[in-house]
Scaffold this active site. Sequence first.
Site, mmCIF file in Angstrom:
data_model
loop_
_atom_site.group_PDB
_atom_site.id
_atom_site.type_symbol
_atom_site.label_atom_id
_atom_site.label_comp_id
_atom_site.label_asym_id
_atom_site.label_seq_id
_atom_site.Cartn_x
_atom_site.Cartn_y
_atom_site.Cartn_z
ATOM 1 N N GLU A 62 0.914 -1.251 -0.118
ATOM 2 C CA GLU A 62 0.056 0.049 0.041
ATOM 3 C C GLU A 62 0.908 1.269 0.044
ATOM 4 O O GLU A 62 1.780 1.339 0.856
ATOM 5 C CB GLU A 62 -0.797 -0.104 1.183
ATOM 6 C CG GLU A 62 -1.833 1.192 1.329
ATOM 7 C CD GLU A 62 -2.866 1.024 2.541
ATOM 8 O OE1 GLU A 62 -3.132 -0.144 2.843
ATOM 9 O OE2 GLU A 62 -3.129 2.009 3.084
ATOM 10 N N LYS B 146 -6.690 -0.661 11.893
ATOM 11 C CA LYS B 146 -6.197 -1.137 10.608
ATOM 12 C C LYS B 146 -5.035 -0.291 10.353
ATOM 13 O O LYS B 146 -4.108 -0.805 9.697
ATOM 14 C CB LYS B 146 -7.300 -1.190 9.238
ATOM 15 C CG LYS B 146 -6.980 -1.958 8.137
ATOM 16 C CD LYS B 146 -6.235 -0.956 7.270
ATOM 17 C CE LYS B 146 -6.014 -1.849 5.847
ATOM 18 N NZ LYS B 146 -4.967 -0.812 4.748
ATOM 19 N N ASP C 179 4.545 -14.525 11.722
ATOM 20 C CA ASP C 179 3.273 -15.034 11.357
ATOM 21 C C ASP C 179 2.243 -13.729 11.650
ATOM 22 O O ASP C 179 1.807 -13.617 12.654
ATOM 23 C CB ASP C 179 3.035 -15.988 12.424
ATOM 24 C CG ASP C 179 1.533 -16.695 12.068
ATOM 25 O OD1 ASP C 179 0.610 -15.779 11.397
ATOM 26 O OD2 ASP C 179 1.146 -17.645 12.590
ATOM 27 N N HIS D 34 -2.204 10.238 -0.743
ATOM 28 C CA HIS D 34 -2.249 9.015 -1.595
ATOM 29 C C HIS D 34 -2.382 9.096 -3.103
ATOM 30 O O HIS D 34 -1.910 8.204 -3.763
ATOM 31 C CB HIS D 34 -3.616 8.256 -1.073
ATOM 32 C CG HIS D 34 -3.634 7.058 -0.123
ATOM 33 N ND1 HIS D 34 -4.268 6.181 -0.214
ATOM 34 C CD2 HIS D 34 -3.044 6.996 0.957
ATOM 35 C CE1 HIS D 34 -4.025 5.401 0.838
ATOM 36 N NE2 HIS D 34 -3.395 5.980 1.661
HETATM 37 C C1 MEV Z 1 -5.706 2.981 5.195
HETATM 38 O O1 MEV Z 1 -4.920 1.882 4.919
HETATM 39 C C2 MEV Z 1 -5.613 3.248 6.634
HETATM 40 C C3 MEV Z 1 -6.302 4.455 7.484
HETATM 41 O O2 MEV Z 1 -7.910 3.953 6.968
HETATM 42 C C4 MEV Z 1 -6.504 4.310 8.764
HETATM 43 C C5 MEV Z 1 -7.357 5.226 9.447
HETATM 44 O O3 MEV Z 1 -8.292 5.595 8.879
HETATM 45 O O4 MEV Z 1 -6.863 5.687 10.680
HETATM 46 C C6 MEV Z 1 -6.252 5.559 6.702
#
Ligand code: MEV
Length: 429
Positions: free
Chosen positions: A81, A270, A286, A384
């Site tokens: 990513e 995430k 892992d 991004h």
């Molecule tokens: C994207 O891979 C991760 C985000 O969505 C994390 C977040 O929203 O805090 C940008």
Amino acid sequence: MTSSRIAGFYNLPLGERLEKLAEAAGLDPADLAAFQVSGFSSEQANDMVENVVGVFGLPLGMGMNFIVNGREVLIPMVIEEPSVVAGASFMAKLVRASGGFTASTSAPEMIGQIQVLDVKDLMNASMKLLEHKSELLAEANLLDPVLTKVGGGARDLEIRVIEASPIGQFLVLHLIYDVRDAMGANAVNTACEKLAPHIARITGGRVHLRILSNLADKRLVKARCTVLLDDLAFKDPSGHMYTGEQVRDGIIEAWAFAEADPYRAATHNKGIMNGVDAVVIATGNDWRAIEAGAHAYAARDGRYTSLSTWGRDADGNLTGELEMPMAVGIIGGATRVHPAAIAALKLMGVKTAGELAGIIASVGLAQNMAALRALATEGIQSGHMTLHARQVAIAAGATGTLVDEVAAKMVAEKTVRIDRAEQFLKDRK
Ligand code: MEV
């Protein structure tokens, strides 16, 4: 290691980056040769899993600028990513001004679970197991003399009664096992399987599952950081100026959202795992185990919430903390088989699994801060956009210098879509 801050690293040609890296880490470039795709062959893969037909490459980028517990560390990150490596490196640069990240770990104790069914008297069986505790622990310790010799081994037994389940009540024994510098699954699973007959005899029950728990809540890591208020101020690409207070409070408000709402917490966490997994993968560990443990830990109080906490100190600076299970090893498994994982551990110069855990949590915290800062200010898309546009251009068939050219056109137009990229390519013919 001289410094994890290598000026202009980002702009160096690909080939020169590896040289600079080796130089900064005091290594021979040959030590890092495995970072090239050819460093991991199909033959090596064939020794790791079944039905191998090849290998699958992923980008390996360097997390720069990190200081963890006073030590400069260059951090390999494996991730597909865009923006993750850059985001973490930039935040690590801001954290440097306050001395870097501090990290601590609990003892590397894993939990092995033994499910005991068909027990007539659960209370009585529990009492009996406790009476035989030292005998069972001693038996477990005989199984892995190497681990016992380096200070690891069985530490404790905990007995739990599962009161309600689809099959009714049953007993669960937790074997608490100090696995030192290993991830520990093999040692714990072996111990659970070997103890099973003895446990069946003691309880009069039927031992069913014997397996490690990925909710490694006795093997925790905590990373902390402070960012000085003045260092938070910045101007976004459109020229809008954000003050340190605005960025700090924006990050705290964003964290409060995740703290209170599971829908947001899943995405917030995430973002943390973007940083965590990248280092876990680079070191041959892992990542499914780490993911499972992280999310189960985030829901430990019955409500899924944020793994990190953001606030302010007495001087108004931004403070962050991340606590999560971290079952990673530096011996055994792919960490000692995959040439790039071996090179990654060498580059970081980690001596213990705990030290690696602290580095991983620091990257997770840095990555979380990068995401929250972007979300709380200009939004995530502008950062991004350029990298994403390059990927779209490549997907549309652009090669060589055309990749940047088509990407730049789409960014300028604020329309990053494959049909636009295809059109630009067509117009150019
Ligand atoms: C994207 O891979 C991760 C985000 O969505 C994390 C977040 O929203 O805090 C940008």
